[in-house]
Design an enzyme around this catalytic site. Structure first.
Site, PDB file in Angstrom:
ATOM      1  N   TRP A 361      18.582  19.345  49.679  1.00 28.17           N
ATOM      2  CA  TRP A 361      18.950  19.510  51.097  1.00 28.17           C
ATOM      3  C   TRP A 361      18.614  20.907  51.594  1.00 28.17           C
ATOM      4  O   TRP A 361      18.618  21.156  52.792  1.00 28.17           O
ATOM      5  CB  TRP A 361      20.447  19.246  51.285  1.00 28.17           C
ATOM      6  CG  TRP A 361      21.351  20.306  50.700  1.00 28.17           C
ATOM      7  CD1 TRP A 361      21.332  20.797  49.429  1.00 28.17           C
ATOM      8  CD2 TRP A 361      22.386  21.023  51.365  1.00 28.17           C
ATOM      9  NE1 TRP A 361      22.302  21.759  49.251  1.00 28.17           N
ATOM     10  CE2 TRP A 361      22.982  21.916  50.430  1.00 28.17           C
ATOM     11  CE3 TRP A 361      22.902  20.994  52.658  1.00 28.17           C
ATOM     12  CZ2 TRP A 361      24.027  22.777  50.759  1.00 28.17           C
ATOM     13  CZ3 TRP A 361      23.952  21.845  52.977  1.00 28.17           C
ATOM     14  CH2 TRP A 361      24.502  22.725  52.033  1.00 28.17           C
ATOM     15  N   ASP A 362      18.328  21.822  50.671  1.00 28.05           N
ATOM     16  CA  ASP A 362      17.919  23.180  51.039  1.00 28.05           C
ATOM     17  C   ASP A 362      16.843  23.139  52.122  1.00 28.05           C
ATOM     18  O   ASP A 362      16.805  23.968  53.025  1.00 28.05           O
ATOM     19  CB  ASP A 362      17.306  23.925  49.836  1.00 28.05           C
ATOM     20  CG  ASP A 362      18.190  23.933  48.601  1.00 28.05           C
ATOM     21  OD1 ASP A 362      18.910  22.943  48.381  1.00 28.05           O
ATOM     22  OD2 ASP A 362      18.133  24.912  47.834  1.00 28.05           O
ATOM     23  N   GLU A 488      29.850  22.207  45.402  1.00 30.52           N
ATOM     24  CA  GLU A 488      29.746  21.417  44.173  1.00 30.52           C
ATOM     25  C   GLU A 488      30.888  21.666  43.200  1.00 30.52           C
ATOM     26  O   GLU A 488      30.846  21.179  42.077  1.00 30.52           O
ATOM     27  CB  GLU A 488      28.394  21.659  43.519  1.00 30.52           C
ATOM     28  CG  GLU A 488      27.259  21.176  44.406  1.00 30.52           C
ATOM     29  CD  GLU A 488      25.893  21.242  43.750  1.00 30.52           C
ATOM     30  OE1 GLU A 488      25.762  21.900  42.709  1.00 30.52           O
ATOM     31  OE2 GLU A 488      24.964  20.624  44.298  1.00 30.52           O
ATOM     32  N   LYS A 592      32.477  26.646  45.396  1.00 31.47           N
ATOM     33  CA  LYS A 592      31.219  27.226  44.905  1.00 31.47           C
ATOM     34  C   LYS A 592      30.425  27.849  46.053  1.00 31.47           C
ATOM     35  O   LYS A 592      29.863  28.924  45.926  1.00 31.47           O
ATOM     36  CB  LYS A 592      30.391  26.128  44.241  1.00 31.47           C
ATOM     37  CG  LYS A 592      29.070  26.600  43.677  1.00 31.47           C
ATOM     38  CD  LYS A 592      28.273  25.435  43.094  1.00 31.47           C
ATOM     39  CE  LYS A 592      26.958  25.907  42.493  1.00 31.47           C
ATOM     40  NZ  LYS A 592      26.069  24.792  42.156  1.00 31.47           N
TER      41      LYS A 592
HETATM   42  C1  BGC Z   1      23.542  24.307  44.995  1.00 29.72           C
HETATM   43  C2  BGC Z   1      22.955  23.212  45.859  1.00 29.72           C
HETATM   44  C3  BGC Z   1      21.475  23.470  46.057  1.00 29.72           C
HETATM   45  C4  BGC Z   1      20.771  23.617  44.719  1.00 29.72           C
HETATM   46  C5  BGC Z   1      19.314  23.986  44.879  1.00 29.72           C
HETATM   47  C6  BGC Z   1      22.769  24.375  43.697  1.00 29.72           C
HETATM   48  O1  BGC Z   1      23.266  25.419  42.923  1.00 29.72           O
HETATM   49  O2  BGC Z   1      24.889  24.071  44.731  1.00 29.72           O
HETATM   50  O3  BGC Z   1      23.594  23.190  47.108  1.00 29.72           O
HETATM   51  O4  BGC Z   1      20.906  22.439  46.775  1.00 29.72           O
HETATM   52  O5  BGC Z   1      21.408  24.641  43.990  1.00 29.72           O
HETATM   53  O6  BGC Z   1      19.161  25.198  45.534  1.00 29.72           O
END
Ligand code: BGC
Length: 785
Positions: A361-362, A488, A592
């Site tokens: 989703w980034d 997360e 987080k």
């Molecule tokens: C984050 C996610 C992100 C992913 C990739 C993870 O550590 O919690 O939100 O999409 O990293 O950057």
């Protein structure tokens, strides 16, 4: 971690003086060049020493089985991993009888410069071989923005203090040996020799290798052409085997003489095209590059970037480090997305193999907002990629017993690549994030063709998902239970506020879009009843709120959980995910990354100013920022709620994530979302940009240290420039029809070339907020403790 000041602070370049082998892997990421299609890490020309050799082609991946100790229905069976493709960067050098290897001999000087306006990486060094011969080497490298398949190197050796026998070996190398896995689950899986040779060719100055991946069945071609100039006699010879094609250039230089090798490399890949077709494709790309030559490629690169900077530059007066960092960030985000052209924009761009090269989703929530207002064409392409992957997303929804499309949490080619469903499949918000990007892009550009051909379908299929994933309770309230929001450290929770609000916007946007495009709605089988059901669900969406605390809940019941014991958590136990079991993180109040705080930005009108201030004060002491996606979101809301100094700290953290390797994993690739977040912290944070529907709001307010902040946005075929100092903001429409924006809530009508300057209302003082123990943002230079 980069502990010494490796990079000089300069406005338009990133300069490394000396060679710091201890941080070589990080600098390879920082100096990576890419156009979104081809990516070359900043490896040294001679290939060794290296941290991680990396040459990537967007979309080229290998499949591997995903092993599960305990099987379950709907677990993805196969994972995807980006692979290191044929390395076209390698230029080895032999000086008299000694290989040019900086671990030996004496390195008199070494400098690497990433020039953000030229789009080149230049390296200059002077080296004395163990036998006492001194040479000066200068190489310039680019990955072309204008010719998508092309990368090039100009390599020059000069004999400094006497004659030198020189041999330059320009190579294409497949199946390079990679260093082993470092144990971090976030790093890429290492795939041994992923490429099978199909063709090798060498004749005069031309080299070519064609390979095929073993499982994913992708054919990858790389070819190189050379222009050599040196004193007579300079000889060349070429040869090729399965995994190596080489042009060897030999010359005897007198003192002061130079040998120059220009190397043009082309790449092509396909899952369907034949071997002759791929060979022809890479040869043809070389012919196009040859027609403009090295000088032409350099000029095209500069012109492309001149245009980019004219519409995208952000100027910061008063903080040179941030000035450099935001340009570095803009450059790398452009590199990640510019020519991705209906391929994913991975979380690391094409700068490293971290996260297996997956997109998350980034892309939609961090990268595309920046590109929407600076390079909108790239946004349409990124969303067309999502549209192309709809068949896989529809299949996944059906497999999960849902309607519409369930886009993957992480992927390269469109299917779900997450083996951990609580923070993978359950993170359904990615679907609303895609919808949000569609809505923002159409609002910012007015691109009706895109909306009709791509936008409506994405909105409809995601709305269908939400309608089937959620349910109305006995009172009619709509709930979305058992999902994971952005944070997360909570999972499979009911009514995540971010998810619900984003889903609500998604459902409404879909209903509005089918109203505007009835023919398209019919093609997609949307009747009035269905779109009415979307509106009902949206209107009845539950938004959990704790009346006693007077704050929104991150998800239903969150504020009732036990608080994490921050006092008992040592600084070396962060990131928590590597030191504590998930089950414990999930049942405590510990965050987080920005979740509810992000909702207050993306769904800004759903919260009133006092709610925002109270919510931010509640969630701030719980947020540990174990994800690089957090600081920039916190910067935005800190600025909005009047915590300017805190916003400034978070800006620094987002901006310096890679330049100072704050998360100790820059070696695996850059944090593209955090880089984009630098822009977000400046433009949405201190500029206060909010864009909802047709309304564009600014609420500018800059930290004391800033003399001026200026940025430019592309909005519906207009260019808007905003300049902010400590007391006033000036808005200038640089072209196009008149435009109405809002300044701190008041409408402002703008006509072309008639700047308007307005006062910035005074800031209401707020009590300072706490962060979890050991998690204060504290790296800002000059900051009082
Ligand atoms: C984050 C996610 C992100 C992913 C990739 C993870 O550590 O919690 O939100 O999409 O990293 O950057």
């Amino acid at each position: 971690m980069i502990t010494h000041t490796s990079y000089a602070v300069e406005p338009w370049v990133l300069r490394e003086r000396g060679l710091h082998l201890d941080v070589l892997p990080q600098s390879e990421s920082v100096f990576a060049l890419s156009n979104g299609h081809v990516g070359w890490r900043g490896n040294l020309d001679e290939g060794e020493p290296h941290g991680l050799p990396g040459s990537y082609l967007n979309g080229v991946h290998e499949l591997h089985p995903l092993p599960y100790a305990e099987a379950g229905y709907g677990y993805p069976e196969s994972g995807q991993t980006v692979i290191n493709v044929t390395n076209g960067k390698v230029v080895r050098l032999l000086v008299d009888d000694e290989p040019f290897d900086l671990r030996y001999g004496r390195l008199r000087s070494h400098e690497r410069v990433l020039d953000l306006r030229a789009g080149t990486l230049t390296r200059t060094c002077e080296w004395t071989s163990p036998a006492g011969t001194t040479v000066r080497v200068r190489s310039t490298r680019l990955v072309s923005f204008t010719q998508r398949a092309i990368a090039a190197v100009a390599y020059e050796v000069e004999a400094v203090d006497g004659p030198a026998r020189i041999v330059v070996q320009s190579e294409l190398v497949a199946n390079e040996q990679l260093p082993g896995h470092n144990g971090d689950p976030r790093a890429a899986m290492v795939l041994e020799s992923p490429l099978e040779s199909e063709e090798h060719f060498a004749s005069s100055d031309r080299l070519r290798l064609v390979h095929r991946t073993r499982r994913s069945g992708l054919r990858v071609g790389a070819a190189a052409d050379h222009v050599v100039s040196g004193p007579e006699p300079t000889t060349t010879q070429s040869e090729a085997t399965d995994d190596l094609a080489r042009l060897t250039v030999a010359s005897a230089l007198k003192e002061g003489e130079r040998l120059r090798v220009e190397k043009f490399v082309s790449y092509g890949w396909s899952g369907t095209r034949s071997l002759p077709a791929i060979s022809d494709q890479v040869d043809a790309a070389l012919a196009a590059a040859a027609s403009v030559g090295w000088v032409g490629l350099v000029a095209e690169q500069r012109a492309y970037l001149d245009d980019f900077w004219a519409r995208s530059d952000v100027e910061v007066e008063g903080d040179e480090q941030i000035q450099q960092a935001v340009r570095f960030a803009l450059f790398h985000v452009l590199q990640a997305g510019a020519r991705a052209e209906q391929r994913a924009i991975p979380a690391k761009g094409l700068t490293g193999s971290g996260y297996d090269g997956h997109a998350f989703w980034d892309t939609e929530m961090f990268v595309l907002p920046l590109l929407t207002y600076t390079s909108p064409g790239a946004v349409a392409e990124a969303l067309r990629w999502r549209q192309n992957t709809l068949p896989a997303a529809r299949e996944r929804a059906a497999q999960l017993g849902l309607r519409g499309a369930a886009f993957p949490w992480r992927t390269i080619e469109g299917s779900e690549g997450s083996a951990y469903w609580p923070a993978g499949t359950a993170a359904f918000h990615v679907n609303a994030d895609i919808a949000d990007a569609v809505v923002r892009y159409t609002a910012a550009t007015g691109d009706e063709h895109f909306e009709r051909d791509t936008g409506v379908e994405l909105l409809v299929e995601t709305a269908r998902l939400w309608r089937s994933l959620g349910h109305h309770d006995q009172r009619g309230t709509f709930h979305i239970d058992g999902v994971t929001g952005p944070d997360e450290y909570s999972a499979v929770a009911d009514d995540n506020t971010y998810t619900n609000l984003m889903a609500r916007a998604n459902l409404q946007a879909a209903a509005d879009a089918v109203g505007r495009h009835p023919r398209r709605a019919e093609e997609l089988g949307v009747g009035e009843e269905e779109s009415a059901a979307w509106r009902d669900a949206a209107e009845a969406m539950h938004v959990p709120y704790n009346d006693d605390l007077d704050v929104h809940e991150q998800h239903a019941g969150f504020t009732r959980y036990q608080r994490w014991d921050f006092a008992a958590t040592r600084p070396d136990q962060y990131p928590l995910l590597l030191h504590f079991p998930y089950f414990d993180l999930y049942r405590k109040q510990v965050i987080k990354q920005a979740d509810l705080v992000l909702a207050m930005y993306t769904c800004s009108p759903c919260f009133d100013p006092e709610q925002k201030a109270r919510n931010f004060a509640y969630y701030e002491p719980l947020t540990v920022r174990d994800s690089s996606l957090s600081a920039c979101c916190q910067a935005v809301i800190a600025a909005e709620t009047g915590h300017l100094s805190l916003a400034y700290d978070y800006l620094h953290e987002a901006a310096l994530m890679d330049l100072q390797d704050l998360e100790h994993n820059t070696r695996d690739g850059l944090h593209i979302a955090s880089l984009a977040g630098t822009w977000m912290a400046l433009v949405a944070g201190f500029g206060g940009l909010r864009h909802h529907g047709t309304r564009v709001d600014f609420a500018p307010r800059v930290p004391e240290k800033f003399g001026r902040l200026a940025f430019t946005l592309e909005l519906r075929d207009r260019r808007l420039r905003v300049e902010i100092d400590r007391t006033t903001a000036t808005y200038t429409l640089l072209g196009g029809e008149p435009l109405t924006v809002h300044h701190h809530g008041a409408p402002l009508n703008l006509d072309v070339d008639k700047p308007q300057t307005l006062d910035i209302p005074p800031l209401r003082p707020r009590a300072a907020l706490d962060q979890p123990l050991h998690r204060r943002p504290n790296n800002r230079p000059g900051k009082k403790a």
